[in-house]
Design a protein around this motif. Structure first.
Motif, mmCIF file in Angstrom:
data_model
loop_
_atom_site.group_PDB
_atom_site.id
_atom_site.type_symbol
_atom_site.label_atom_id
_atom_site.label_comp_id
_atom_site.label_asym_id
_atom_site.label_seq_id
_atom_site.Cartn_x
_atom_site.Cartn_y
_atom_site.Cartn_z
ATOM 1 N N PHE B 18 1.000 -7.446 1.873
ATOM 2 C CA PHE B 18 2.395 -7.786 1.462
ATOM 3 C C PHE B 18 3.273 -7.007 1.684
ATOM 4 O O PHE B 18 3.055 -5.847 1.928
ATOM 5 C CB PHE B 18 2.241 -8.103 -0.230
ATOM 6 C CG PHE B 18 2.091 -6.931 -0.973
ATOM 7 C CD1 PHE B 18 2.727 -6.023 -1.186
ATOM 8 C CD2 PHE B 18 0.638 -6.871 -1.297
ATOM 9 C CE1 PHE B 18 2.212 -5.210 -2.111
ATOM 10 C CE2 PHE B 18 0.031 -5.660 -2.166
ATOM 11 C CZ PHE B 18 1.082 -4.826 -2.587
ATOM 12 N N HIS B 20 6.197 -4.143 1.022
ATOM 13 C CA HIS B 20 6.369 -3.283 -0.080
ATOM 14 C C HIS B 20 7.162 -2.147 0.450
ATOM 15 O O HIS B 20 7.193 -1.692 1.838
ATOM 16 C CB HIS B 20 5.292 -2.770 -0.823
ATOM 17 C CG HIS B 20 4.048 -2.154 0.431
ATOM 18 N ND1 HIS B 20 4.196 -0.912 0.715
ATOM 19 C CD2 HIS B 20 2.974 -2.711 0.872
ATOM 20 C CE1 HIS B 20 3.096 -0.761 1.605
ATOM 21 N NE2 HIS B 20 2.322 -1.770 1.524
ATOM 22 N N GLY B 127 4.266 -16.018 4.799
ATOM 23 C CA GLY B 127 5.192 -15.942 3.831
ATOM 24 C C GLY B 127 4.224 -15.562 2.388
ATOM 25 O O GLY B 127 4.136 -14.638 1.984
ATOM 26 N N GLU B 128 3.587 -16.712 2.410
ATOM 27 C CA GLU B 128 2.711 -16.639 1.015
ATOM 28 C C GLU B 128 1.395 -15.938 1.211
ATOM 29 O O GLU B 128 1.293 -15.067 0.153
ATOM 30 C CB GLU B 128 2.217 -17.968 0.859
ATOM 31 C CG GLU B 128 3.513 -19.222 0.567
ATOM 32 C CD GLU B 128 2.917 -20.603 0.317
ATOM 33 O OE1 GLU B 128 1.648 -20.764 0.332
ATOM 34 O OE2 GLU B 128 3.467 -21.435 0.433
ATOM 35 N N GLU B 131 2.878 -12.152 0.582
ATOM 36 C CA GLU B 131 2.999 -11.756 -0.750
ATOM 37 C C GLU B 131 1.859 -11.484 -1.735
ATOM 38 O O GLU B 131 1.633 -10.757 -2.396
ATOM 39 C CB GLU B 131 4.096 -12.625 -1.348
ATOM 40 C CG GLU B 131 5.360 -12.541 -0.546
ATOM 41 C CD GLU B 131 5.937 -10.878 -0.459
ATOM 42 O OE1 GLU B 131 5.737 -10.257 -1.510
ATOM 43 O OE2 GLU B 131 6.975 -10.872 0.580
ATOM 44 N N GLY B 132 1.112 -12.759 -1.620
ATOM 45 C CA GLY B 132 -0.158 -12.803 -2.410
ATOM 46 C C GLY B 132 0.102 -13.076 -3.938
ATOM 47 O O GLY B 132 -0.674 -12.431 -4.817
ATOM 48 N N PHE B 133 1.297 -13.387 -4.394
ATOM 49 C CA PHE B 133 1.572 -13.827 -5.705
ATOM 50 C C PHE B 133 0.510 -14.369 -6.413
ATOM 51 O O PHE B 133 0.035 -15.366 -5.936
ATOM 52 C CB PHE B 133 2.983 -14.483 -5.773
ATOM 53 C CG PHE B 133 3.916 -13.124 -5.480
ATOM 54 C CD1 PHE B 133 4.069 -11.983 -5.860
ATOM 55 C CD2 PHE B 133 4.915 -13.828 -4.502
ATOM 56 C CE1 PHE B 133 5.559 -11.373 -5.358
ATOM 57 C CE2 PHE B 133 5.925 -13.130 -4.203
ATOM 58 C CZ PHE B 133 6.164 -11.953 -4.627
#
Lengths: 352, 140
Positions: B18, B20, B127-128, B131-133
């Motif tokens: 992701f 950072h 994008g998903e 990020e890995g939310f």
């Protein structure tokens, strides 16, 4: 005449890595329990605290929460789905009148999202800083309406202007009168001198970060052996907590949790950019040198002020040296007068 | 107006899993955007030794070349790889990988199929993944 107490039962959701979520949750729960014990509240508070912190197993949480509590420790090795299933089962099985969720409105894995709208209890979010992309991707501004109260604990946050938001001072795990005196703190830190500068390097966060901080502490201990006492503060309170760290013969390691109670014995803190360390240092006006670690949700770099932030270990070392050599007089006794935001949060929850 | 960069630290945000912040000391500056970058985020162009690009600029370059090459032959793509051969570096896993799959598809040699998996699809999916939310229960 003594008035009768009413019972309240809080479910405190504190999932998340490191020690930050757990420490903040314990700070709130502990204050709620102590309010009744000290006669400040007529509520007898029972706590159910849920954590998956890898440090929870060797952190004396029970000592902090009094008699009526239950700590549920989920293994940090569980998968997202395993964790989510256990959380959902637990929330469905438990009885509580207030659900306090730290940081993640939908739960760390999104597992609370389908549950929350149908839960018939008071719902409180502790709204620490969050990555804006997470907020927008999951439309948190809409989801927040499921909460009866959003408590903003002492720092700017994405939704701190939410209509049901209540801002408080930063949350701390001790009130000012509970801190050890500088002399008592130094004895706890295994420092004999009352005037020698003490540098505390905080080992917290991920394993590799703790190891790097320990290595850095060892370097400082060698470099400043004649001018300062360097202490590595290991996570948790038991030896098991650092069993995976290499042994460093020149370095004294203190197993302290919560470290905050000893902070007045410390002259300089080197830590990360996490919520608790940073606010503990600011509240007590302790010199802080922070290295911001990358996190998915928490923006540590943003939390640290320019005067606190070190770009790398070399800069951190330089700042330690400057502080010890150039301003030794500012490292001794310092006065502080802080407000602990947990009490304002408890009043706001009680007012619901 | 040129974007201003913070001196003294790497300003690149590309990550393996992701995006950072990177707080490593800078190794140099990106030849394209002048961003201070650390050694990990520096990528030397294969055919132009000494020219360093940041991870973001390399990704942009790759996408531009892909767009330029849509519908072209495999040989054309191979020539791009001579310029930007970063397949083994972790920063170029993920979204770009989908772009390669699309390229390598036997069905991608002629016309653009509107129902096919497009680069935009890859970007949104990347994008998903980046990020890995709500996936990592050890995050904070």
């Amino acid at each position: 005449m003594q008035s009768s107490s009413t019972r309240r039962r809080w479910f405190v959701y504190a999932l998340g890595g490191g020690l930050g979520h757990l420490t903040r949750a314990v700070a709130l729960a502990r204050a709620a329990v102590r309010d009744q014990a000290e006669g400040k509240s007529h509520h007898r508070t029972e706590i159910v605290l849920l954590t998956n912190s890898p440090f929870a197993g060797f952190t004396p949480i029970s000592q902090e929460l009094g008699v009526h509590h239950q700590v549920v420790r989920l293994s940090h090795n569980l998968s997202r789905n395993e964790t989510a299933n256990r959380v959902v089962d637990l929330i469905r099985a438990e009885r509580f009148d207030t659900l306090v969720i730290d940081t993640f409105p939908r739960g760390l894995g999104g597992e609370l999202a389908p549950l929350l709208p149908n839960l018939r209890c008071r719902k409180v979010l502790v709204h620490r800083d969050l990555a804006p992309k997470y907020c927008s991707q999951f439309r948190l501004s809409h989801f927040l309406h499921h909460f009866d109260l959003v408590v903003v604990p002492g720092e700017p946050a994405s939704f701190d202007d939410f209509p049901r938001a209540k801002r408080t001072a930063p949350w701390l795990i001790r009130d000012q009168h509970e801190l050890l005196s500088p002399r008592e703190a130094r004895r706890l830190l295994n420092v004999r001198s009352d005037d020698r500068p003490v540098v505390a390097v905080i080992g917290s966060g991920r394993d590799e970060e703790i190891e790097r901080m320990q290595c850095f502490a060892s370097q400082l201990a060698s470099e400043f052996a004649s001018r300062a006492a360097v202490r590595f503060i290991a996570p948790g309170s038991g030896r098991r907590s650092d069993s995976r760290l290499p042994s460093r013969s020149n370095l004294t390691t203190d197993h302290l949790w919560p470290f905050f109670q000893s902070i007045l014995g410390v002259s300089i803190i080197v830590g990360g950019g996490g919520y608790n360390c940073v606010h503990e240092a600011r509240a007590t006006r302790t010199r802080y040198i922070g290295l911001s670690w990358p996190r998915l949700y928490d923006r540590q770099r943003r939390r640290l002020q320019d005067s606190e932030r070190a770009a790398d270990f070399e800069q951190a070392r330089h700042r330690v040296r400057t502080a010890i050599e150039a301003h030794p007089e500012t490292l001794s006794f310092r006065s502080c007068n802080f407000d602990n935001g947990v009490h304002g949060a408890i009043r706001a929850i009680d007012a619901l | 107006m040129a974007k201003s960069w913070e001196p003294g630290i790497c300003n690149e945000r590309s990550g393996f899993l992701f995006s950072h912040e990177c707080n490593l000391p800078p190794y140099g500056t990106c030849s394209r955007c002048q961003k201070p970058i650390c050694a990990d985020h520096s990528h030397e162009l294969v055919n132009r030794p000494g020219v360093m690009l940041c991870t973001s600029c390399v990704k942009k370059e790759q996408k531009q070349h892909q767009r330029g090459g849509t519908g072209k032959s495999r040989h054309r793509r191979d020539r791009h790889d001579d310029y930007y051969d970063y397949g083994e570096e972790p920063y170029f896993y993920g979204g770009y990988y989908y772009g390669r799959e699309y390229y390598d598809s036997e069905y991608g040699g002629g016309r653009h199929d509107p129902n096919d998996f497009t680069e935009a699809d890859a970007e949104s999916l990347a994008g998903e993944i980046d990020e890995g939310f709500e996936a990592d229960m050890s995050e904070s």
